[in-house]
Design a protein around this motif. Structure first.
Motif, mmCIF file in Angstrom:
data_model
loop_
_atom_site.group_PDB
_atom_site.id
_atom_site.type_symbol
_atom_site.label_atom_id
_atom_site.label_comp_id
_atom_site.label_asym_id
_atom_site.label_seq_id
_atom_site.Cartn_x
_atom_site.Cartn_y
_atom_site.Cartn_z
ATOM 1 N N ALA A 134 12.755 38.876 76.925
ATOM 2 C CA ALA A 134 14.204 38.824 77.111
ATOM 3 C C ALA A 134 14.593 39.015 78.571
ATOM 4 O O ALA A 134 15.647 38.545 79.013
ATOM 5 C CB ALA A 134 14.880 39.883 76.249
ATOM 6 N N ALA A 135 13.715 39.694 79.355
ATOM 7 C CA ALA A 135 14.020 39.937 80.766
ATOM 8 C C ALA A 135 13.883 38.674 81.600
ATOM 9 O O ALA A 135 14.303 38.648 82.767
ATOM 10 C CB ALA A 135 13.092 41.021 81.319
ATOM 11 N N LEU A 136 13.312 37.619 81.017
ATOM 12 C CA LEU A 136 13.074 36.388 81.760
ATOM 13 C C LEU A 136 14.216 35.400 81.634
ATOM 14 O O LEU A 136 14.165 34.316 82.216
ATOM 15 C CB LEU A 136 11.770 35.738 81.288
ATOM 16 N N GLY A 137 15.216 35.766 80.856
ATOM 17 C CA GLY A 137 16.394 34.912 80.744
ATOM 18 C C GLY A 137 16.078 33.507 80.271
ATOM 19 O O GLY A 137 15.314 33.301 79.321
ATOM 20 N N SER A 138 16.652 32.524 80.969
ATOM 21 C CA SER A 138 16.486 31.130 80.568
ATOM 22 C C SER A 138 15.058 30.626 80.746
ATOM 23 O O SER A 138 14.697 29.555 80.239
ATOM 24 C CB SER A 138 17.450 30.243 81.374
ATOM 25 N N HIS A 139 14.232 31.375 81.489
ATOM 26 C CA HIS A 139 12.850 30.949 81.709
ATOM 27 C C HIS A 139 11.916 31.374 80.585
ATOM 28 O O HIS A 139 10.746 31.004 80.571
ATOM 29 C CB HIS A 139 12.323 31.527 83.025
ATOM 30 N N ALA A 140 12.406 32.154 79.631
ATOM 31 C CA ALA A 140 11.542 32.673 78.570
ATOM 32 C C ALA A 140 10.883 31.548 77.785
ATOM 33 O O ALA A 140 9.680 31.586 77.514
ATOM 34 C CB ALA A 140 12.342 33.583 77.640
ATOM 35 N N ASP A 141 11.677 30.532 77.416
ATOM 36 C CA ASP A 141 11.116 29.432 76.625
ATOM 37 C C ASP A 141 10.047 28.678 77.412
ATOM 38 O O ASP A 141 9.027 28.254 76.852
ATOM 39 C CB ASP A 141 12.219 28.466 76.185
ATOM 40 N N THR A 142 10.281 28.514 78.714
ATOM 41 C CA THR A 142 9.290 27.816 79.544
ATOM 42 C C THR A 142 7.982 28.576 79.571
ATOM 43 O O THR A 142 6.898 28.000 79.399
ATOM 44 C CB THR A 142 9.821 27.654 80.983
ATOM 45 N N LEU A 143 8.068 29.895 79.773
ATOM 46 C CA LEU A 143 6.848 30.690 79.863
ATOM 47 C C LEU A 143 6.147 30.811 78.521
ATOM 48 O O LEU A 143 4.924 30.933 78.468
ATOM 49 C CB LEU A 143 7.181 32.071 80.422
ATOM 50 N N ARG A 144 6.915 30.743 77.427
ATOM 51 C CA ARG A 144 6.284 30.740 76.106
ATOM 52 C C ARG A 144 5.357 29.529 75.953
ATOM 53 O O ARG A 144 4.375 29.589 75.224
ATOM 54 C CB ARG A 144 7.347 30.689 75.005
ATOM 55 N N GLY A 145 5.695 28.452 76.618
ATOM 56 C CA GLY A 145 4.885 27.237 76.517
ATOM 57 C C GLY A 145 3.797 27.133 77.567
ATOM 58 O O GLY A 145 3.101 26.113 77.645
ATOM 59 N N ARG A 146 3.621 28.147 78.402
ATOM 60 C CA ARG A 146 2.607 28.115 79.461
ATOM 61 C C ARG A 146 1.521 29.165 79.220
ATOM 62 O O ARG A 146 0.922 29.655 80.157
ATOM 63 C CB ARG A 146 3.272 28.366 80.819
ATOM 64 N N THR A 147 1.314 29.523 77.961
ATOM 65 C CA THR A 147 0.304 30.532 77.652
ATOM 66 C C THR A 147 -1.102 29.950 77.778
ATOM 67 O O THR A 147 -1.313 28.748 77.657
ATOM 68 C CB THR A 147 0.495 31.060 76.228
#
Length: 333
Positions: A134-147
């Protein structure tokens, strides 16, 4: 007037039990299972400190596999991003159908809200920064896909991230409750900003890169199998030997030589280990898939400048030459 003792913010513990280590990791991030891999006594350690919503942990220990299965993920569990930087030892990280090899100095991230596995196939130390998605704001979804994508930090601005992680690890024991709270908040903000800046722009990887990582991870997990060959690996991954060589060529290796080097490094490590003095050279070699004990000393001499007997007698496993390992080169591709 008496002075109150300094309250430390560092949680530090060591254990020789895999279940206890899993408990320590759960406190640092999320519930997991730990399966020790070492033949020798298992040992592990965790040190961690909190800055705002960010937890910095330094983990080390014997080879093991850390797994977070779907049965351990509860609906109320917080969704956390873990950004990890191995300082020694290589690891294989798997999540969302991707699998990558992570070397010392490379970053990798995974999320605790989905199943993952981290396999440490050799003794390791790793710095991990855990923060709420939640601390990543709008970037959360992007980082979820870069695992489960390894990111080199040996050049460019990502070197700043590696330097910060190394500094955090070195200073973790100095954290106390007397630190200014605003300083901790600023540090947390800086870590979050760096995670966003350096991980959201990871380029998409081609099929060849993914296959190369899967192949190397597969081989690393099965070095003890004497039947591990280039042909068997190609068959398992449904490609030709020729295509397999082509995929690995940009990393500057041939698979047969890479497998041989990995086995020799582990045999050398075990020969130098005082706790394994009761085992014969042949037994140690067989443990790592090399059944030709007569050839072993010559191979070790060529690789490390010492025979099996000399390694065992001296307790050394240094390379005689300063050339970089082909295994290390392979992981940086």
């Amino acid at each position: 007037m008496s002075v109150a003792p300094t309250q430390r913010l560092v949680a530090s513990a060591e254990t020789g039990d895999g279940e206890r280590f899993a408990t320590l990791l759960a406190e640092a991030s999320a519930p997991v299972r730990v399966r020790p891999l070492a033949d020798r006594a298992f040992h592990s350690a965790v040190r961690s400190a909190i800055a705002g919503d960010v937890r910095v942990s330094v983990m080390s220990g014997s080879p093991c596999v850390v797994t977070r299965g779907v049965d351990l993920i509860g609906p109320e569990d917080p969704a956390l991003l873990v950004v990890a930087l191995p300082r020694s030892g290589r690891a294989v990280v798997e999540q969302d159908g991707r699998q990558c090899m992570v070397e010392p100095g490379s970053l990798v991230n995974y999320v605790t809200s989905r199943p993952y596995e981290v396999a440490f196939w050799e003794p390791y130390e790793m710095v991990a920064v855990t923060l709420p998605l939640a601390a990543l704001g709008s970037h959360a979804d992007t980082l979820r896909g870069r695992t489960a994508v390894a990111v080199a930090t040996d050049r460019g601005p990502r070197d700043v991230v590696a330097t910060l992680f190394a500094t955090l690890a070195a200073k973790i024991d100095d954290c106390t409750a007397g630190d200014a709270s605003c300083s901790k908040e600023y540090l947390a903000d800086a870590i979050v900003s760096l995670a966003i800046a350096e991980l959201v722009d990871i380029p998409s990887r081609g099929a060849g890169d993914d296959l190369a990582d899967r192949v190397l991870a597969h081989c690393l997990a099965r070095l003890s199998d004497p039947g591990l060959t280039v042909e068997s690996v190609a068959r398992l991954h449904a490609v030709s030997v020729r295509y397999l060589h082509k995929v690995l060529e940009p990393r500057g290796i041939t698979l047969s030589a890479w497998i041989r080097t990995q086995r020799l490094e582990r045999i050398c490590r075990d020969l130098a280990d005082e706790s394994l003095r009761g085992r014969t050279v042949a037994a140690i070699a067989s443990r790592w898939g090399m059944t030709d004990a007569g050839h072993l000393s010559r191979a070790l001499k060529a690789e490390f400048g010492l025979t099996a007997t000399e390694i065992r007698r001296s307790g050394r496993r240094d390379r005689s030459a300063s050339r970089p390992s082909a295994a290390s080169d392979a992981m940086s591709g």
